[in-house]
Design a protein around this motif. Structure first.
Motif, mmCIF file in Angstrom:
data_model
loop_
_atom_site.group_PDB
_atom_site.id
_atom_site.type_symbol
_atom_site.label_atom_id
_atom_site.label_comp_id
_atom_site.label_asym_id
_atom_site.label_seq_id
_atom_site.Cartn_x
_atom_site.Cartn_y
_atom_site.Cartn_z
ATOM 1 N N MET A 37 0.920 -1.124 -0.071
ATOM 2 C CA MET A 37 0.126 -0.008 0.054
ATOM 3 C C MET A 37 0.909 1.169 0.028
ATOM 4 S SD MET A 37 -2.963 -0.653 0.138
ATOM 5 C CE MET A 37 -4.004 -2.324 -0.276
ATOM 6 N N CYS A 38 0.361 2.347 -0.530
ATOM 7 C CA CYS A 38 1.176 3.530 -0.786
ATOM 8 C C CYS A 38 1.255 4.191 0.717
ATOM 9 C CB CYS A 38 0.435 4.483 -1.630
ATOM 10 S SG CYS A 38 1.534 5.776 -2.097
ATOM 11 N N LEU A 39 2.497 4.622 0.830
ATOM 12 C CA LEU A 39 2.728 5.344 1.993
ATOM 13 C C LEU A 39 2.005 6.833 2.388
ATOM 14 C CD1 LEU A 39 6.754 5.361 1.816
ATOM 15 C CD2 LEU A 39 5.357 3.898 3.086
ATOM 16 N N CYS A 40 1.427 7.188 1.457
ATOM 17 C CA CYS A 40 0.379 8.446 1.689
ATOM 18 C C CYS A 40 -0.665 8.100 2.500
ATOM 19 C CB CYS A 40 0.401 9.244 0.437
ATOM 20 S SG CYS A 40 -0.886 8.440 -0.691
ATOM 21 N N GLY A 41 -0.892 6.915 2.418
ATOM 22 C CA GLY A 41 -2.416 6.239 3.213
ATOM 23 C C GLY A 41 -3.491 6.518 2.209
ATOM 24 N N SER A 42 -3.294 6.362 1.055
ATOM 25 C CA SER A 42 -4.580 6.575 0.233
ATOM 26 C C SER A 42 -5.552 5.175 0.103
ATOM 27 C CB SER A 42 -4.192 6.887 -1.412
ATOM 28 O OG SER A 42 -3.289 5.876 -1.771
ATOM 29 N N GLY A 43 -4.536 4.154 0.540
ATOM 30 C CA GLY A 43 -5.465 2.764 0.444
ATOM 31 C C GLY A 43 -5.116 2.052 -0.894
ATOM 32 N N SER B 19 -0.001 2.512 -8.414
ATOM 33 C CA SER B 19 -1.049 3.182 -9.014
ATOM 34 C C SER B 19 -1.362 4.503 -8.139
ATOM 35 C CB SER B 19 -2.372 2.456 -9.047
ATOM 36 O OG SER B 19 -2.706 2.031 -7.633
ATOM 37 N N CYS B 20 -0.410 4.984 -7.358
ATOM 38 C CA CYS B 20 -0.525 5.996 -6.490
ATOM 39 C C CYS B 20 0.753 6.818 -6.735
ATOM 40 C CB CYS B 20 -0.950 5.585 -5.105
ATOM 41 S SG CYS B 20 -1.510 7.221 -4.209
ATOM 42 N N CYS B 21 1.478 7.085 -5.591
ATOM 43 C CA CYS B 21 2.351 8.077 -5.682
ATOM 44 C C CYS B 21 3.752 7.684 -6.459
ATOM 45 C CB CYS B 21 3.017 8.368 -4.409
ATOM 46 S SG CYS B 21 1.530 9.371 -3.285
ATOM 47 N N SER B 22 4.098 6.423 -6.607
ATOM 48 C CA SER B 22 5.242 5.935 -7.223
ATOM 49 C C SER B 22 5.262 6.292 -8.681
ATOM 50 C CB SER B 22 5.361 4.132 -7.406
ATOM 51 O OG SER B 22 5.603 3.837 -5.913
ATOM 52 N N TYR C 163 4.403 13.993 0.379
ATOM 53 C CA TYR C 163 4.666 13.176 1.576
ATOM 54 C C TYR C 163 5.323 11.917 1.319
ATOM 55 C CZ TYR C 163 3.780 10.232 5.522
ATOM 56 O OH TYR C 163 3.857 9.486 6.538
ATOM 57 N N THR C 164 5.228 11.315 0.409
ATOM 58 C CA THR C 164 5.519 9.855 0.096
ATOM 59 C C THR C 164 7.101 10.154 -0.159
ATOM 60 O OG1 THR C 164 3.717 8.918 -0.688
ATOM 61 C CG2 THR C 164 5.714 7.770 -1.373
ATOM 62 N N ALA C 165 7.469 11.223 -0.916
ATOM 63 C CA ALA C 165 8.868 11.369 -0.904
ATOM 64 C C ALA C 165 9.808 11.764 0.355
ATOM 65 C CB ALA C 165 8.809 12.784 -1.876
HETATM 66 ZN ZN LIG Z 1 0.026 7.722 -2.601
#
Ligand SMILES: [Zn+2]
Length: 124
Positions: A1-7, A12-15, A35-37
């Motif tokens: 799961m993405c570190l940003c907490g999007s679920g 498919s999110c921050c990467s 934030y993920t960065a």
């Molecule tokens: Zn994310």
């Protein structure tokens, strides 16, 4: 799961933003990816998404700081032709000493050259 907490899955999110495969389509996506960065210690991405007018000359991250989570409090949707946006969030972290802290910020973003940039933020 993405570190940003999007679920969502990171891929498919921050990467995709950190990898340079896409650019964030909204202030919230940019905020989440920044934030993920921070959580990944990716200073290069943070600098590349910081508006040149307000970005620091250089950015050094404290690798010992552990980022514990992001909560988006307010992220008003932006119109297709909007030039500005805001995102209010709380980010929690723990320093190497064990001290925990939180950043509560209302960030401002601008759209220029077809993409969103982090401008600055007001802490509360
Ligand atoms: Zn994310």
């Amino acid at each position: 799961m993405c570190l940003c907490g999007s679920g969502a899955e990171a891929s498919s999110c921050c990467s995709r933003f950190l990898d340079g495969d896409a650019v964030p389509a909204s202030p919230e996506q940019l905020m989440r990816s920044r934030y993920t960065a921070f959580a990944r210690g990716d200073a290069r991405y943070l600098m590349s998404t910081w508006h040149p007018g307000t970005a620091p000359a250089e950015l050094s991250l404290d690798d010992a700081t552990q980022w514990l989570g992001l909560e988006i409090l307010d992220a008003p949707p932006v119109a297709d032709d909007a030039k500005r946006g805001v995102v209010e969030f709380v980010a929690r972290y723990r320093e190497s000493s064990g001290t925990r802290g939180r950043i509560h910020e209302r960030s401002r973003f601008v759209r220029q050259s077809g993409r969103w940039w982090y401008l600055d933020g007001v802490h509360s």
